[in-house]
Design an enzyme around this catalytic site. Structure first.
Site, mmCIF file in Angstrom:
data_model
loop_
_atom_site.group_PDB
_atom_site.id
_atom_site.type_symbol
_atom_site.label_atom_id
_atom_site.label_comp_id
_atom_site.label_asym_id
_atom_site.label_seq_id
_atom_site.Cartn_x
_atom_site.Cartn_y
_atom_site.Cartn_z
ATOM 1 N N GLU A 150 1.160 -7.291 -1.768
ATOM 2 C CA GLU A 150 0.830 -6.529 -2.357
ATOM 3 C C GLU A 150 0.881 -7.312 -4.057
ATOM 4 O OE1 GLU A 150 -1.415 -3.772 -2.676
ATOM 5 O OE2 GLU A 150 -1.786 -4.020 -0.247
ATOM 6 N N GLU A 199 -13.792 -4.784 -2.606
ATOM 7 C CA GLU A 199 -12.944 -5.787 -2.076
ATOM 8 C C GLU A 199 -12.285 -7.100 -1.364
ATOM 9 O OE1 GLU A 199 -9.422 -3.023 -2.394
ATOM 10 O OE2 GLU A 199 -10.373 -2.111 -3.505
ATOM 11 N N GLU A 211 -0.254 -7.762 -9.605
ATOM 12 C CA GLU A 211 0.532 -6.289 -10.417
ATOM 13 C C GLU A 211 1.316 -6.540 -9.992
ATOM 14 O OE1 GLU A 211 -3.608 -3.558 -10.147
ATOM 15 O OE2 GLU A 211 -3.878 -5.595 -9.223
#
Length: 475
Positions: free
Chosen positions: A334, A271, A325
Site C-alpha cells: 500500500e 485506478e 505514500e
C-alpha cells in the site's frame, strides 16, 4: 480516410468498402494516461513542485482524492485536466441536503474553475466496500452535486461519476459472463448507470490485476498479468482472445453493464497499478514487475484500440500512483505504488507519453539524483532489500535534528561520515543524514516505523549512491 474514385470494377469498389468497414471496426483513437495524486504522507513535495513535476513528465491529467485548495490553486493555469473528488465522509450530507451540495460546489469547484481545468468529480470512492456503509448515499449525492453544477452552469463541462472496485462484480471469469452482485443491481447499479447515461457521463472503475495474480499465482500467468508475450486466453463464451488480465477485467465490467442493457455507457479506469515492494505473502510485488506492468500498460493505452469487446472505445486510464505514500495503512504494498519517491526521483523508468514511446526514451526528471541510480534503471538487488534515506523536503532544521538523534541516542554507526572517513564525501547534510538514517534502520532490522524520523526519511528499494560510499544492508 479512403477516397473513392469512379472506377468500372465492382470488385475494386467492394474491396475498398471492405477495407473501410474493417478499419472502422478494428481501430480507434489512442487513449489517454493520467495519474492519481494521493497525499497520505508526511514527506511529499509542495503542490507547486508537484505541478512542475507533472508538467516535466508530460502528464496532462491528474486525479485527486479531495478538493484541497492549495492543490487546486497550484494546478491553476497549468493546462492539466483535473478530476476532483467529494470524499466518502461527505456523501451522507450531500445526499440529504441540496443546499450542502450547492455550497460544496461553490466553495470547492466553481471557485477554482475555469483557471483550474476541472473536468470531472468523483463522488465517493469504492463505496460498496466502505466499512461505514455509504452505498445508499452515493447516487442521491451524485444527483445533488450534478444539480449544483447545473445551477452554476458547469454541468456541460464537468462530469459526475463514482469509482467502483471490481469487487462489485459477482462474476468476472470468463469476461463474457461478467455480472454485478445481485444485492447491488436494483438499489444502486441501475440507478447509477441510468444517471450516467442521462448526463452523458462514464463509469469509473478501479482495476488491479495485481490482486488477482497475487491471490491466484498458481493459476494466472505472470506474463498475462504484465502485458508480456503469452499464448493468450480465449473466452469460452464469446470466443474473444485476451492477451492481458487487465483487458479481461475491463471487459467483465462491460459485459456486466451489457447484461443490464447499458451497452452505451463508456468507462474510465480511474485506478490501476502494481506495487514495487510488498510483504512476503504479496506474490509478484517487485520493482521489475511494477515497471513491466505500468510501462506495458502505457504502451497498450497509447497505441490505440480498446478492449476485445469494445475495440472502438479508447482506453482512458489513471495510473496509481504518483508518489509512494508513507502513511497509508495496510500491507507494505500500500505504501509502494508510486512511480516517484518523495524526492521526485523515479522508482523505476517507464515511458508516459506517446513521444517517449516513439523515441524509446523516458523524460528525465530534474532534481537530486544521488539517492537512486541516475538512469532510473530497475534495481538488480534481491527482493526485500531496502534502505533508508533522507527526505530533502523535510527542511534543514528537521534533518539536522534527526541526524543528531540517529548518531546519538539512536545508536547509528556514524563513524564513516566523520572527516577523513570513507563516507564523509560528499560533505552534505543530505548525504550524511541518509547514511545515519540507513545505519539506524538496518540496525533495527528494517522494522516498521524505523525509517521515518518525523517525516525526515523514507524507504527506497534501490541502493543509494553518494560518491563512492556504500550503504550497508544489515549488521
Amino acid at each position: 480516410m479512403l477516397c473513392f474514385f469512379q472506377v468500372q470494377s465492382m470488385a475494386y469498389q467492394a474491396f475498398s468498402l471492405l477495407v473501410l468497414l474493417l478499419s472502422a471496426i478494428g481501430f480507434s483513437d489512442a487513449g489517454s494516461i493520467g495519474i492519481n495524486y494521493g497525499r497520505v504522507a508526511n514527506d511529499l513535495p509542495s503542490p507547486d513542485k508537484v505541478v512542475e513535476l507533472l508538467k516535466s513528465i508530460g502528464v496532462e491529467k491528474v486525479k485527486l482524492y479531495d478538493t484541497d485548495a492549495t492543490v487546486l490553486t497550484a494546478l491553476a493555469n497549468s493546462g492539466i485536466s483535473v478530476m476532483a473528488a467529494l470524499p466518502n465522509e461527505l456523501l451522507a450530507s450531500a445526499a440529504a441536503d441540496q443546499s450542502f451540495a450547492d455550497n460544496w460546489v461553490q466553495s470547492n469547484i466553481s471557485k477554482f474553475y475555469p483557471a483550474t481545468k476541472i473536468e470531472a468529480i468523483a463522488v465517493g470512492n469504492e463505496v460498496f466496500v466502505d466499512p461505514k456503509n455509504t452505498t445508499s448515499y452515493v447516487v442521491p449525492a451524485m444527483k445533488n452535486v450534478h444539480a449544483s453544477l447545473v445551477k452554476f452552469n458547469l454541468d456541460s463541462n464537468i462530469k459526475i461519476s463514482s469509482p467502483i472496485a471490481l469487487s462489485a462484480l459477482q462474476n468476472s471469469y470468463p469476461s463474457s459472463a461478467g455480472s454485478f452482485k445481485p444485492d447491488l443491481v436494483e438499489p444502486v447499479i441501475k440507478p447509477m448507470l441510468d444517471f450516467l447515461k442521462q448526463t452523458d457521463s462514464y463509469l469509473m472503475v478501479n482495476a488491479y490485476p495485481f490482486f488477482a495474480y497475487s491471490a491466484n499465482s498458481d493459476q494466472i500467468s505472470l506474463d498475462y498479468a504484465l502485458f508480456k508475450g503469452n499464448p493468450g486466453v480465449v473466452d469460452s463464451g464469446s470466443g474473444l482472445k485476451y492477451n492481458s488480465l487487465f483487458e479481461a477485467q475491463i471487459d467483465a465490467v462491460f459485459a456486466a453493464m451489457s447484461a443490464l442493457k447499458y451497452d452505451d455507457v463508456k468507462m474510465v479506469v480511474t485506478e490501476t497499478g502494481w506495487p514495487s515492494m510488498g510483504d512476503e505473502n504479496e506474490i509478484g510485488a517487485s520493482e521489475a514487475n511494477a515497471a513491466s506492468y505500468n510501462g506495458n500498460l502505457v504502451r497498450r493505452v497509447l497505441s490505440g484500440n480498446g478492449t476485445p469487446l469494445r475495440p472502438q472505445d479508447p482506453l482512458n486510464v489513471y495510473l496509481f500512483a504518483l508518489f509512494n505514500e508513507n502513511q497509508k495503512s495496510g500491507p507494505t504494498s500500500e505504501r509502494n505504488y508510486g512511480l516517484f519517491y518523495p524526492n521526485e526521483q523515479k522508482v523505476y523508468n517507464i515511458p508516459l507519453t506517446k513521444e517517449e514511446l516513439e523515441s524509446g526514451q523516458s523524460t528525465p526528471v530534474n532534481g537530486n539524483t544521488s539517492q537512486v541510480p541516475a538512469t532510473g534503471e530497475v534495481s538488480k538487488t534481491s527482493v526485500g532489500q531496502t534502505w533508508c534515506v533522507a527526505n530533502k523536503n523535510a527542511g534543514e532544521k528537521t534533518l539536522q535534528a534527526a541526524l543528531d538523534y540517529a548518531c546519538g541516542e539512536g545508536g547509528a554507526d556514524c563513524k564513516p561520515i566523520q572527516p577523513g572517513a570513507t563516507c564523509y564525501s560528499p560533505n552534505t547534510l543530505d548525504a550524511h543524514a541518509s547514511y545515519a538514517f540507513n545505519s539506524y534502520y538496518q540496525k533495527k532490522t528494517r522494522g516498521t516505523g524505523t525509517c521515518d524520523f518525523g517525516g525526515a526519511a523514507y524507504v527506497v528499494s534501490q541502493p543509494p549512491r553518494y560518491g563512492n560510499c556504500e550503504f550497508p544492508t544489515g549488521y
